[in-house]
Design a protein around this motif. Structure first.
Motif, PDB file in Angstrom:
ATOM      1  N   GLU A 120       1.424  -0.948   0.219  1.00  0.00           N
ATOM      2  CA  GLU A 120       0.254   0.234   0.477  1.00  0.00           C
ATOM      3  C   GLU A 120       1.007   1.730   0.291  1.00  0.00           C
ATOM      4  O   GLU A 120       1.890   1.148   0.425  1.00  0.00           O
ATOM      5  CB  GLU A 120      -1.082  -0.237   1.393  1.00  0.00           C
ATOM      6  N   VAL A 121       0.132   2.391  -0.559  1.00  0.00           N
ATOM      7  CA  VAL A 121       0.998   3.842  -0.511  1.00  0.00           C
ATOM      8  C   VAL A 121       0.230   4.614  -0.148  1.00  0.00           C
ATOM      9  O   VAL A 121      -1.403   4.593  -0.640  1.00  0.00           O
ATOM     10  CB  VAL A 121       1.631   3.706  -2.434  1.00  0.00           C
ATOM     11  N   ARG A 122       0.289   5.258   1.197  1.00  0.00           N
ATOM     12  CA  ARG A 122      -0.768   6.226   1.220  1.00  0.00           C
ATOM     13  C   ARG A 122       0.164   7.619   2.176  1.00  0.00           C
ATOM     14  O   ARG A 122       1.387   7.608   2.284  1.00  0.00           O
ATOM     15  CB  ARG A 122      -1.300   5.773   2.293  1.00  0.00           C
ATOM     16  N   PHE A 123      -0.403   9.178   1.791  1.00  0.00           N
ATOM     17  CA  PHE A 123       0.196  10.035   2.332  1.00  0.00           C
ATOM     18  C   PHE A 123      -0.438  10.097   3.939  1.00  0.00           C
ATOM     19  O   PHE A 123      -1.655   9.832   4.441  1.00  0.00           O
ATOM     20  CB  PHE A 123      -0.135  11.174   1.894  1.00  0.00           C
ATOM     21  N   PHE A 124       0.530  10.022   4.617  1.00  0.00           N
ATOM     22  CA  PHE A 124       0.552  10.886   6.242  1.00  0.00           C
ATOM     23  C   PHE A 124       0.876  12.072   6.424  1.00  0.00           C
ATOM     24  O   PHE A 124       1.674  12.675   5.903  1.00  0.00           O
ATOM     25  CB  PHE A 124       1.493  10.051   7.252  1.00  0.00           C
ATOM     26  N   PRO A 125       0.282  12.691   7.907  1.00  0.00           N
ATOM     27  CA  PRO A 125       0.885  13.994   8.118  1.00  0.00           C
ATOM     28  C   PRO A 125       1.822  13.379   8.810  1.00  0.00           C
ATOM     29  O   PRO A 125       2.291  12.818  10.163  1.00  0.00           O
ATOM     30  CB  PRO A 125      -0.005  14.616   8.752  1.00  0.00           C
ATOM     31  N   ARG A 126       3.313  14.485   8.589  1.00  0.00           N
ATOM     32  CA  ARG A 126       4.668  13.816   9.143  1.00  0.00           C
ATOM     33  C   ARG A 126       4.187  14.334  11.333  1.00  0.00           C
ATOM     34  O   ARG A 126       5.183  13.113  11.217  1.00  0.00           O
ATOM     35  CB  ARG A 126       5.014  15.129   9.572  1.00  0.00           C
ATOM     36  N   ASN A 127       3.427  14.586  11.755  1.00  0.00           N
ATOM     37  CA  ASN A 127       3.114  14.044  12.823  1.00  0.00           C
ATOM     38  C   ASN A 127       2.199  13.040  13.686  1.00  0.00           C
ATOM     39  O   ASN A 127       1.813  13.059  14.290  1.00  0.00           O
ATOM     40  CB  ASN A 127       2.562  15.745  13.443  1.00  0.00           C
ATOM     41  N   ARG A 128       1.474  12.685  12.302  1.00  0.00           N
ATOM     42  CA  ARG A 128       0.558  10.888  12.638  1.00  0.00           C
ATOM     43  C   ARG A 128       1.629   9.723  11.906  1.00  0.00           C
ATOM     44  O   ARG A 128       0.637   9.283  11.459  1.00  0.00           O
ATOM     45  CB  ARG A 128      -0.859  11.817  12.551  1.00  0.00           C
ATOM     46  N   LEU A 129       2.930   9.210  11.938  1.00  0.00           N
ATOM     47  CA  LEU A 129       3.105   8.314  11.120  1.00  0.00           C
ATOM     48  C   LEU A 129       2.570   7.126  12.048  1.00  0.00           C
ATOM     49  O   LEU A 129       2.201   7.136  13.580  1.00  0.00           O
ATOM     50  CB  LEU A 129       4.766   8.753  11.530  1.00  0.00           C
ATOM     51  N   PRO A 130       2.841   6.102  11.254  1.00  0.00           N
ATOM     52  CA  PRO A 130       1.929   5.162  11.728  1.00  0.00           C
ATOM     53  C   PRO A 130       2.824   4.236  12.966  1.00  0.00           C
ATOM     54  O   PRO A 130       3.967   5.028  12.993  1.00  0.00           O
ATOM     55  CB  PRO A 130       2.183   4.501  10.402  1.00  0.00           C
ATOM     56  N   GLU A 131       2.190   4.052  13.965  1.00  0.00           N
ATOM     57  CA  GLU A 131       3.252   3.212  15.022  1.00  0.00           C
ATOM     58  C   GLU A 131       3.707   2.078  13.938  1.00  0.00           C
ATOM     59  O   GLU A 131       5.028   2.075  15.513  1.00  0.00           O
ATOM     60  CB  GLU A 131       2.091   2.308  15.592  1.00  0.00           C
ATOM     61  N   ASN A 132       3.867   1.411  13.038  1.00  0.00           N
ATOM     62  CA  ASN A 132       4.657   0.451  12.590  1.00  0.00           C
ATOM     63  C   ASN A 132       5.495   0.728  11.258  1.00  0.00           C
ATOM     64  O   ASN A 132       4.907   0.333  10.077  1.00  0.00           O
ATOM     65  CB  ASN A 132       3.325  -0.704  12.126  1.00  0.00           C
ATOM     66  N   MET A 133       6.269   1.525  11.422  1.00  0.00           N
ATOM     67  CA  MET A 133       7.665   1.981  10.703  1.00  0.00           C
ATOM     68  C   MET A 133       8.662   2.136  11.023  1.00  0.00           C
ATOM     69  O   MET A 133       9.335   1.676  11.890  1.00  0.00           O
ATOM     70  CB  MET A 133       6.890   3.437  11.136  1.00  0.00           C
ATOM     71  N   VAL A 134       9.231   1.295  10.239  1.00  0.00           N
ATOM     72  CA  VAL A 134      10.742   1.826   9.813  1.00  0.00           C
ATOM     73  C   VAL A 134      11.140   2.781  11.218  1.00  0.00           C
ATOM     74  O   VAL A 134      11.306   3.696  10.694  1.00  0.00           O
ATOM     75  CB  VAL A 134      11.299   1.353   8.244  1.00  0.00           C
ATOM     76  N   GLY A 135      12.069   2.444  12.336  1.00  0.00           N
ATOM     77  CA  GLY A 135      12.439   3.295  13.229  1.00  0.00           C
ATOM     78  C   GLY A 135      13.708   4.500  12.594  1.00  0.00           C
ATOM     79  O   GLY A 135      13.223   5.193  12.509  1.00  0.00           O
ATOM     80  N   SER A 136      14.669   3.787  11.511  1.00  0.00           N
ATOM     81  CA  SER A 136      14.793   4.876  11.111  1.00  0.00           C
ATOM     82  C   SER A 136      14.497   6.122  10.223  1.00  0.00           C
ATOM     83  O   SER A 136      14.892   7.541  10.002  1.00  0.00           O
ATOM     84  CB  SER A 136      16.330   4.347  10.518  1.00  0.00           C
ATOM     85  N   ARG A 138      11.379   6.240  10.765  1.00  0.00           N
ATOM     86  CA  ARG A 138      10.897   7.714  11.357  1.00  0.00           C
ATOM     87  C   ARG A 138      12.104   8.731  11.050  1.00  0.00           C
ATOM     88  O   ARG A 138      11.018   9.663  11.555  1.00  0.00           O
ATOM     89  CB  ARG A 138      10.334   7.153  12.367  1.00  0.00           C
ATOM     90  N   ARG A 139      12.826   8.343  11.863  1.00  0.00           N
ATOM     91  CA  ARG A 139      14.125   9.472  12.099  1.00  0.00           C
ATOM     92  C   ARG A 139      14.397  10.419  11.670  1.00  0.00           C
ATOM     93  O   ARG A 139      13.957  11.594  11.439  1.00  0.00           O
ATOM     94  CB  ARG A 139      15.256   8.996  13.134  1.00  0.00           C
ATOM     95  N   PHE A 140      14.090   9.872   9.565  1.00  0.00           N
ATOM     96  CA  PHE A 140      14.382  10.692   8.689  1.00  0.00           C
ATOM     97  C   PHE A 140      13.470  11.581   8.482  1.00  0.00           C
ATOM     98  O   PHE A 140      13.471  12.250   7.922  1.00  0.00           O
ATOM     99  CB  PHE A 140      14.507   9.877   7.362  1.00  0.00           C
ATOM    100  N   VAL A 141      11.905  11.030   8.277  1.00  0.00           N
ATOM    101  CA  VAL A 141      11.084  12.111   8.179  1.00  0.00           C
ATOM    102  C   VAL A 141      11.084  13.100   9.758  1.00  0.00           C
ATOM    103  O   VAL A 141      10.543  14.323   8.815  1.00  0.00           O
ATOM    104  CB  VAL A 141       9.492  11.490   8.844  1.00  0.00           C
TER     105      VAL A 141
END
Length: 149
Positions: A120-136, A138-141
């Motif tokens: 799946e591909v989707r836009f997310f607000p930068r301040n509401r990223l999904p919980e199940n995300m590659v940790g690094s 999240r840091r990059f964003v």
């Protein structure tokens, strides 16, 4: 054959240094494009460098391959490397990643992807990223908040 797979034939699971790129694709509304990968985690489109490629070429190729978009006007935000980017994969392969992080809002084409790489591909607000995300990733964003273009 992908370059890192070629190297693995010689070094087995011993540590490698693997350069690559990821791209933060923004939409001008404070959102970033993420892809859900087959293992179920969300992350940025990107991948590993092949012989002869630049970091920019990796970014462009990987976005095209993974989500079907053509990107331009890449801005380099940062290059991450070092011992904190060590990974031991479930199969025992060890590596240190060197990751160039780019940002763009300039895209063409329509989202197209293969389920073998992207669910799946989707836009997310930068301040509401999904919980199940590659940790690094999240840091990059988080770099985008400090980026003035």
């Amino acid at each position: 054959m992908e370059y890192y797979k070629f190297l693995r034939q010689y070094v087995g699971t011993k540590p490698l240094i693997l350069p690559g790129s990821v791209v933060i694709i923004g939409n001008g509304r404070g959102e970033v494009l993420l892809q859900k990968r087959p293992e179920g985690r969300w992350g940025l489109p990107g991948g590993l460098m092949e012989l002869g490629e630049s970091f920019e070429e990796v970014a462009i190729r990987e976005v095209r391959e993974e989500i079907g978009l053509e990107i331009s006007n890449l801005k380099l935000l940062h290059v991450f490397s070092g011992k904190e980017f060590y990974t031991k994969a479930p199969n025992g392969d060890e590596f240190y990643s060197v990751t160039a992080v780019f940002y763009t809002e300039d895209t063409e084409g329509i989202l197209e992807f293969q389920p073998s790489e992207t669910l799946e591909v989707r836009f997310f607000p930068r301040n509401r990223l999904p919980e199940n995300m590659v940790g690094s990733h999240r840091r990059f964003v988080g770099l985008v908040e400090n980026f003035d273009g």
